[in-house]
Design an enzyme around this catalytic site. Structure first.
Site, PDB file in Angstrom:
ATOM      1  N   ASN A  77       0.853  -1.075   0.038  1.00 21.63           N
ATOM      2  CA  ASN A  77      -0.071  -0.083   0.183  1.00 21.63           C
ATOM      3  C   ASN A  77       0.812   1.166  -0.056  1.00 21.63           C
ATOM      4  O   ASN A  77       1.846   1.321   1.019  1.00 21.63           O
ATOM      5  CB  ASN A  77      -1.116   0.025   1.303  1.00 21.63           C
ATOM      6  CG  ASN A  77      -1.813   0.877   1.366  1.00 21.63           C
ATOM      7  OD1 ASN A  77      -1.591   2.292   1.295  1.00 21.63           O
ATOM      8  ND2 ASN A  77      -3.346   0.859   1.351  1.00 21.63           N
ATOM      9  N   HIS A 135      -3.267   0.848  -3.573  1.00 22.49           N
ATOM     10  CA  HIS A 135      -3.620  -0.327  -2.766  1.00 22.49           C
ATOM     11  C   HIS A 135      -2.406  -1.666  -2.913  1.00 22.49           C
ATOM     12  O   HIS A 135      -1.729  -1.464  -4.016  1.00 22.49           O
ATOM     13  CB  HIS A 135      -4.491  -0.948  -2.949  1.00 22.49           C
ATOM     14  CG  HIS A 135      -5.934  -0.195  -2.333  1.00 22.49           C
ATOM     15  ND1 HIS A 135      -6.926  -0.578  -1.676  1.00 22.49           N
ATOM     16  CD2 HIS A 135      -6.088   1.228  -2.255  1.00 22.49           C
ATOM     17  CE1 HIS A 135      -7.953   0.591  -1.496  1.00 22.49           C
ATOM     18  NE2 HIS A 135      -7.137   1.692  -2.102  1.00 22.49           N
ATOM     19  N   GLU A 173      -2.698  -4.547  -3.319  1.00 23.60           N
ATOM     20  CA  GLU A 173      -2.727  -5.681  -4.589  1.00 23.60           C
ATOM     21  C   GLU A 173      -2.893  -5.137  -5.747  1.00 23.60           C
ATOM     22  O   GLU A 173      -2.274  -5.563  -6.759  1.00 23.60           O
ATOM     23  CB  GLU A 173      -4.255  -6.075  -4.391  1.00 23.60           C
ATOM     24  CG  GLU A 173      -4.716  -6.923  -3.030  1.00 23.60           C
ATOM     25  CD  GLU A 173      -4.980  -6.021  -1.984  1.00 23.60           C
ATOM     26  OE1 GLU A 173      -5.388  -6.632  -0.949  1.00 23.60           O
ATOM     27  OE2 GLU A 173      -4.867  -4.700  -1.965  1.00 23.60           O
ATOM     28  N   SER A 193      -7.655  -9.091   4.276  1.00 20.23           N
ATOM     29  CA  SER A 193      -8.739  -9.315   3.332  1.00 20.23           C
ATOM     30  C   SER A 193      -8.867  -7.908   2.290  1.00 20.23           C
ATOM     31  O   SER A 193      -8.919  -6.651   2.603  1.00 20.23           O
ATOM     32  CB  SER A 193      -9.968  -9.367   4.281  1.00 20.23           C
ATOM     33  OG  SER A 193     -11.162  -9.373   3.168  1.00 20.23           O
ATOM     34  N   CYS A 229     -10.219  -5.110  -0.136  1.00 20.65           N
ATOM     35  CA  CYS A 229     -11.213  -4.118  -0.097  1.00 20.65           C
ATOM     36  C   CYS A 229     -12.141  -4.281  -1.324  1.00 20.65           C
ATOM     37  O   CYS A 229     -11.642  -5.208  -2.280  1.00 20.65           O
ATOM     38  CB  CYS A 229     -10.877  -2.770  -0.008  1.00 20.65           C
ATOM     39  SG  CYS A 229      -9.892  -2.295  -1.435  1.00 20.65           S
ATOM     40  N   CYS A 270     -10.097  -3.666  -4.560  1.00 20.76           N
ATOM     41  CA  CYS A 270      -8.828  -4.842  -4.955  1.00 20.76           C
ATOM     42  C   CYS A 270      -9.706  -6.070  -5.103  1.00 20.76           C
ATOM     43  O   CYS A 270      -9.469  -6.919  -6.150  1.00 20.76           O
ATOM     44  CB  CYS A 270      -8.048  -5.038  -3.735  1.00 20.76           C
ATOM     45  SG  CYS A 270      -7.094  -3.475  -3.485  1.00 20.76           S
ATOM     46  N   ASP A 285      -8.069   4.948   4.686  1.00 18.77           N
ATOM     47  CA  ASP A 285      -7.746   3.658   3.878  1.00 18.77           C
ATOM     48  C   ASP A 285      -8.993   2.927   3.532  1.00 18.77           C
ATOM     49  O   ASP A 285      -8.985   2.412   2.453  1.00 18.77           O
ATOM     50  CB  ASP A 285      -6.655   2.997   4.513  1.00 18.77           C
ATOM     51  CG  ASP A 285      -6.085   1.930   3.614  1.00 18.77           C
ATOM     52  OD1 ASP A 285      -5.368   2.397   2.291  1.00 18.77           O
ATOM     53  OD2 ASP A 285      -5.979   0.783   3.541  1.00 18.77           O
TER      54      ASP A 285
END
Length: 157
Positions: free
Chosen positions: A45, A56, A58, A81, A83, A86, A146
């Protein structure tokens, strides 16, 4: 799908999360692998560092992996996990599997991904939980930014 050991894959994502933390950012890391275990891209991130709300972990790992004809044979590994943003990336590009370090501090879109055929592995990794728990306690304003929340629930009464 091929069987794989998620521990070494998560170790790469965790290294990225710690790098992000050392840079003053949100400590979330990710990596994209083939189902055969080849690392394609890794990232963390960088919303704070780059002033870019779309960066982010990912997204960073996906961008670092570069262009491929398809992503069905890939595994997105993330310390937290994913968001909705993503999770959408995973669905858009047909990433077949997601390995999640933890979903205790944040439960993103992984149930939706599973409902849509993506293989989901939640590891409940104590190190990932501790990293995010400490970050949220130390930097609640960055955390709420975030995840797209204007203020904490306790502040809204």
């Amino acid at each position: 799908m091929q069987e794989f050991d998620p521990a070494p894959l998560l170790a790469v994502a965790r290294e990225e999360a710690l790098l992000g933390k050392s840079e003053g950012g949100v400590p979330i890391g990710a990596a994209l692998f083939t189902t055969g275990g080849e690392l394609l891209g890794r990232g963390h991130n960088r919303r704070v560092q780059d002033g870019d709300p779309s960066m982010h972990a990912e997204t960073a790992a996906f961008r670092a992996a570069g262009r491929r004809p398809h992503y069905r044979d890939t595994i997105m590994v993330t310390t937290l996990s994913p968001c909705w943003y993503c999770s959408g990336l995973v669905r858009q590009f047909g990433i077949g599997q997601v390995v999640i370090g933890e979903a205790t501090t944040f439960h993103g879109g992984h149930d939706w991904l599973a409902e849509n055929g993506v293989g989901i592995t939640v590891l409940d990794d104590a190190g990932c939980v501790a990293l995010m728990t400490a970050f949220i306690a130390e930097h609640p304003e960055l955390w709420f930014e975030d995840i797209g929340v204007e203020e904490s629930i306790s502040d809204s009464h």
